[in-house]
Enzyme design. Sequence first.
Site, short mmCIF file in Angstrom:
data_model
loop_
_atom_site.label_atom_id
_atom_site.label_comp_id
_atom_site.label_asym_id
_atom_site.label_seq_id
_atom_site.Cartn_x
_atom_site.Cartn_y
_atom_site.Cartn_z
N SER A 1 0.84 -1.19 0.00
CA SER A 1 0.00 0.00 0.00
C SER A 1 0.88 1.24 0.00
O SER A 1 2.09 1.14 -0.04
CB SER A 1 -0.89 0.01 1.24
OG SER A 1 -0.09 0.21 2.38
N LYS A 2 0.23 2.38 0.06
CA LYS A 2 0.98 3.65 0.01
C LYS A 2 2.03 3.72 1.10
O LYS A 2 3.05 4.36 0.96
CB LYS A 2 0.05 4.87 0.16
CG LYS A 2 -1.28 4.74 -0.52
CD LYS A 2 -2.35 4.17 0.40
CE LYS A 2 -3.11 3.08 -0.36
NZ LYS A 2 -3.64 2.01 0.46
N ARG A 3 1.74 3.04 2.20
CA ARG A 3 2.67 3.09 3.32
C ARG A 3 4.04 2.55 2.95
O ARG A 3 5.04 2.89 3.56
CB ARG A 3 2.14 2.28 4.50
CG ARG A 3 0.83 2.77 5.07
CD ARG A 3 0.67 2.32 6.53
NE ARG A 3 1.43 1.11 6.85
CZ ARG A 3 0.99 -0.11 6.63
NH1 ARG A 3 -0.17 -0.30 6.09
NH2 ARG A 3 1.74 -1.14 6.97
#
Length: 482
Positions: free
Chosen positions: A243-245
Amino acid sequence: MADFRVRFAPSPTGYLHVGGARTALFNWLFARRQGGTFILRIEDTDVDRSRPELTEAVLEALKWLELDWDEGPYFQSQRLESYRALAQQLRQSGHAYPCFCPPEELEQRRQAAEKRGKPWKYDGRCRRLSPQEAAARQDQPHALRFRVPEGGQTAFEDLVYGRVAVAHEEIEDFVLLRSDALPTYHLGVVADDLEMRITHVIRGADHLSNTPKQILLYQALERPAPLFAHVPLILGPDRTRLSKRHGATSVTAYRDDGFLPEAFRNFLALLGWSPGDDTERMPTRELIRRFSLQQVSRTNAVFDHSKLEWFNAGYLRHQPLEEILPYVEQELRRRGLWQAEWGGAGRDWFARAVDLLRPRVHLLTDFSRWARAFFTDQFDYDQAAIQKFLQHERLAELLPTLREELAGLKEWSHDEIEKAVRGVAERAGVKAALLINASRVGLTGQGVAPPLFETMELLGQATVVSRLQRLIDSLPGLIRSV
RNA sequence: GGCGCCAUGGUGCAACGGUUAGCACGGCAGUCUUUCAAGCUGCAGAUCCGGGUUCGAUUCCCGGUGGCGCUACCA
């Protein structure tokens, strides 16, 4: 050659991330290996979440990866009549029925059930409506649900995971057509895969559990299902879904970071697939030649950024020079460092520069950052380099001597330069390394750079002399004031 | 919660009943050296646990544990 047809079907609800890119790559490799057809389809039926500009971004990413498609892109949003026709057919054959339950109410009942720890499944309330009753309520808002058979199970033979079976009891009467008459995923894929005559569905393992629903649809339509090959998921370093993380979300971010598409493909291919032996560096030709679904693994893989860098550095170092020049050119253009002459009379000089630099470069962006001084006079001295190599007290005295010596050279060649530099050092009774390291900082701004004499030869006498003068002039300000 | 899938060093992959469990990335050390890489050499590091089956299990079966996925009028 068998007419194998595969597709990559992203939904434009986000950027193309590495998981999607890897799925696209596997489809592409399979198609190219088998002489089949690679189709691109955009699954944009979720009008709320789909965004046209994201479709553009996905296409851009695929182009960067050089995964060219043979058909499409097709857009599901432009094929709605097909889905409705198919839905109608299912309804007429009794495989689907209208459901009048309000979505909000279903949502409430689901949450209530979950709260009590009870498994929730649509209870089939509308399934039992008589045809007359359904017809009478025809003008009320309703969805169309699939009538899942009551007993038994549905199984299929996955090309990667083997036999997968799910009991019908576990499958609820899923929605085919929403009350706004838009198709859901299951109806959309089946309709399209049928119409596009897809032979192999190669997609992420997140679709594994839902595949029986689609098999059921094929059966209800009395049409043969394609073959399925699910590929394991790609996880972030913490083993959770990407994910963006986890940093770079879109694969285009890797382009911007300076990765070569071929290195990226090579790395991606090895996430969930192996040729069966220990071979790792495989140019795309070889990837195509060796790709096989049988060698796809069933284990989720963690994305390892440092290995990706290793691949990239390897490609920058080992590819034929001609092949990487355009990428370096592009990088320099992007940073406003490109000189027109390097495309013409200076091509040879440019090639030599790249060749000299590439053994210690990891990313294309290193050419415009770390190696900036090779392409422009506008560069700064690296702080650590200043501290490490410019603090010797005799430099103020020796650097002018060195500059004079070099300025007087009749022949500007590696060997003559070396002779001159070492001569100055010897006469002054210092180690050549002192002058070499200081000069390196003066010429490149860096403490780490290619071998000095080659660098000097490449930069040319005039540039070397003037940069040494610049160093001499700035030296007083660089000395640590203790 | 239910269902499905998976399980080899930190990471990616090999070994598809018999190997001192192999390769690569990363880490560490040495070597080379003009800085830093590269190259070369070496070191540390793994079969999730428990039962079976078998002369023999990383490999086959069962259970457990863990991870992931699915469980939407998202895809």
